[in-house]
Design a protein around this motif. Structure first.
Motif, PDB file in Angstrom:
ATOM      1  N   LEU A  30     -35.658  18.950  14.838  1.00  0.00           N
ATOM      2  CA  LEU A  30     -34.302  18.454  15.075  1.00  0.00           C
ATOM      3  C   LEU A  30     -33.367  18.846  13.940  1.00  0.00           C
ATOM      4  O   LEU A  30     -33.705  18.702  12.763  1.00  0.00           O
ATOM      5  N   GLU A  31     -32.190  19.375  14.306  1.00  0.00           N
ATOM      6  CA  GLU A  31     -31.114  19.623  13.345  1.00  0.00           C
ATOM      7  C   GLU A  31     -29.923  18.772  13.753  1.00  0.00           C
ATOM      8  O   GLU A  31     -29.577  18.698  14.937  1.00  0.00           O
ATOM      9  N   LEU A  32     -29.284  18.144  12.770  1.00  0.00           N
ATOM     10  CA  LEU A  32     -28.129  17.291  13.021  1.00  0.00           C
ATOM     11  C   LEU A  32     -26.863  18.018  12.588  1.00  0.00           C
ATOM     12  O   LEU A  32     -26.752  18.446  11.438  1.00  0.00           O
ATOM     13  N   GLN A  33     -25.904  18.149  13.492  1.00  0.00           N
ATOM     14  CA  GLN A  33     -24.642  18.805  13.189  1.00  0.00           C
ATOM     15  C   GLN A  33     -23.615  17.736  12.810  1.00  0.00           C
ATOM     16  O   GLN A  33     -22.889  17.227  13.661  1.00  0.00           O
ATOM     17  N   PHE A  34     -23.558  17.389  11.536  1.00  0.00           N
ATOM     18  CA  PHE A  34     -22.778  16.240  11.093  1.00  0.00           C
ATOM     19  C   PHE A  34     -21.262  16.455  11.132  1.00  0.00           C
ATOM     20  O   PHE A  34     -20.510  15.534  10.835  1.00  0.00           O
ATOM     21  N   ASN A  35     -20.803  17.646  11.479  1.00  0.00           N
ATOM     22  CA  ASN A  35     -19.355  17.885  11.554  1.00  0.00           C
ATOM     23  C   ASN A  35     -18.765  17.402  12.879  1.00  0.00           C
ATOM     24  O   ASN A  35     -17.645  17.741  13.221  1.00  0.00           O
ATOM     25  N   HIS A  36     -19.530  16.596  13.613  1.00  0.00           N
ATOM     26  CA  HIS A  36     -19.054  16.073  14.899  1.00  0.00           C
ATOM     27  C   HIS A  36     -18.915  14.554  14.865  1.00  0.00           C
ATOM     28  O   HIS A  36     -19.122  13.875  15.868  1.00  0.00           O
ATOM     29  N   ARG A  77     -37.783  27.489  22.358  1.00  0.00           N
ATOM     30  CA  ARG A  77     -36.492  27.292  23.033  1.00  0.00           C
ATOM     31  C   ARG A  77     -35.608  26.407  22.168  1.00  0.00           C
ATOM     32  O   ARG A  77     -36.099  25.498  21.510  1.00  0.00           O
ATOM     33  N   ARG A  78     -34.309  26.685  22.211  1.00  0.00           N
ATOM     34  CA  ARG A  78     -33.350  25.887  21.454  1.00  0.00           C
ATOM     35  C   ARG A  78     -32.398  25.195  22.431  1.00  0.00           C
ATOM     36  O   ARG A  78     -31.805  25.838  23.297  1.00  0.00           O
ATOM     37  N   TYR A  79     -32.283  23.895  22.238  1.00  0.00           N
ATOM     38  CA  TYR A  79     -31.433  23.087  23.101  1.00  0.00           C
ATOM     39  C   TYR A  79     -30.339  22.419  22.278  1.00  0.00           C
ATOM     40  O   TYR A  79     -30.550  22.059  21.115  1.00  0.00           O
ATOM     41  N   GLN A  80     -29.188  22.246  22.897  1.00  0.00           N
ATOM     42  CA  GLN A  80     -28.141  21.403  22.323  1.00  0.00           C
ATOM     43  C   GLN A  80     -28.033  20.155  23.179  1.00  0.00           C
ATOM     44  O   GLN A  80     -27.986  20.234  24.413  1.00  0.00           O
ATOM     45  N   THR A  81     -28.030  19.011  22.536  1.00  0.00           N
ATOM     46  CA  THR A  81     -27.922  17.757  23.254  1.00  0.00           C
ATOM     47  C   THR A  81     -27.109  16.772  22.427  1.00  0.00           C
ATOM     48  O   THR A  81     -26.898  16.988  21.229  1.00  0.00           O
ATOM     49  N   LEU A  82     -26.645  15.724  23.060  1.00  0.00           N
ATOM     50  CA  LEU A  82     -25.818  14.734  22.377  1.00  0.00           C
ATOM     51  C   LEU A  82     -26.550  13.407  22.298  1.00  0.00           C
ATOM     52  O   LEU A  82     -27.263  13.020  23.239  1.00  0.00           O
ATOM     53  N   PRO A  83     -26.392  12.699  21.199  1.00  0.00           N
ATOM     54  CA  PRO A  83     -26.986  11.364  21.110  1.00  0.00           C
ATOM     55  C   PRO A  83     -26.159  10.356  21.895  1.00  0.00           C
ATOM     56  O   PRO A  83     -24.930  10.431  21.917  1.00  0.00           O
ATOM     57  N   VAL A  84     -26.819   9.428  22.523  1.00  0.00           N
ATOM     58  CA  VAL A  84     -26.120   8.366  23.242  1.00  0.00           C
ATOM     59  C   VAL A  84     -25.527   7.365  22.260  1.00  0.00           C
ATOM     60  O   VAL A  84     -24.455   6.809  22.488  1.00  0.00           O
ATOM     61  N   TYR A  85     -26.226   7.154  21.142  1.00  0.00           N
ATOM     62  CA  TYR A  85     -25.808   6.164  20.147  1.00  0.00           C
ATOM     63  C   TYR A  85     -25.613   6.821  18.784  1.00  0.00           C
ATOM     64  O   TYR A  85     -26.188   7.874  18.502  1.00  0.00           O
TER      65      TYR A  85
END
Length: 228
Positions: A30-36, A77-85
């Protein structure tokens, strides 16, 4: 001089843990894109396992949404997904010290790798000093579970493979010595398992995780994702 640490956080409520628990044969990083903002975009790099099962696990996770496949290379495989919380919303009900979690976000540390496991996260990071590392260690010891895998001083680049666990290193070396990687193959998975006195499925998992780690250290940083 700073520290480099690898450690397990045993907390089943961390993001993406449910998804990883549904596909244990796969390795999920998991990588976290903290600029969002406070709900960073998640990038999941998944190696091994069935694509259908992986995508079903991500889609079925209560804490993930809007999953998109953005690239693949072989069985990675690389996926982009969004956290619900947000992280605070997700962990708040299960932690005694939510303010301590927020404090870790501003600590003098860089977490460079998060592997999601069926019972938590395995993190590798750089820490400015022992005091900073102890903040992470004591927080997770108080609130969930913590196991140190490796702690070294920084300043000397590590050769590829230093991030392997002892069991992964042993499995990789044994498989190589028996000819498992030869073409044609000189030994079967069962032969390696017999030499290590473990099951063939355990050997397969150790080899897969070891190979994934080596690819991440050597090949993955330079390869562009291939469009599906």
């Amino acid at each position: 001089m700073g520290l480099v640490a690898e450690f397990d956080i045993h907390c089943e409520h961390l993001p993406a843990v449910d998804a990883a628990a549904s596909v244990p044969p796969a390795t999920m990083v998991l990588e976290l894109q903290f600029n969002h903002g406070n709900r960073p975009v998640f990038l999941l790099t998944v190696t091994g396992g069935s694509r259908d099962e992986i995508e079903a696990a991500i889609a079925g996770a209560d804490d993930l949404t809007d999953c998109t496949l953005v690239g693949r290379a072989g069985d990675t495989r690389r996926y982009q997904t969004l956290p619900v919380y947000s992280l605070e919303e997700q962990l708040g009900p299960y932690l005694d010290d939510l303010s301590g979690l927020k404090a870790l976000a501003t600590a003098d540390a860089i977490i460079e790798r998060i592997e999601v496991t069926p019972d938590g996260w395995t993190q590798t990071g750089w820490f400015a000093d022992r005091e900073t590392f102890d903040e992470f260690r004591t927080f997770w010891q108080r609130n969930s579970g913590f196991r140190l895998r490796r702690l070294t001083r920084d300043g000397t680049p590590e050769p590829p493979g230093d991030g392997l666990t002892d069991r992964q290193d042993e499995a990789l070396r044994t498989a190589y010595e028996l000819g498992y990687f030869d073409i044609p193959r000189g030994a079967s998975l069962e032969d390696v398992a017999a030499e290590l006195d473990i099951s063939a499925s355990s050997v397969s998992e150790r080899l897969r995780r070891a190979q994934t780690r080596l690819v991440e250290e050597t090949v993955a940083p330079t390869w562009p994702p291939l469009l599906d």
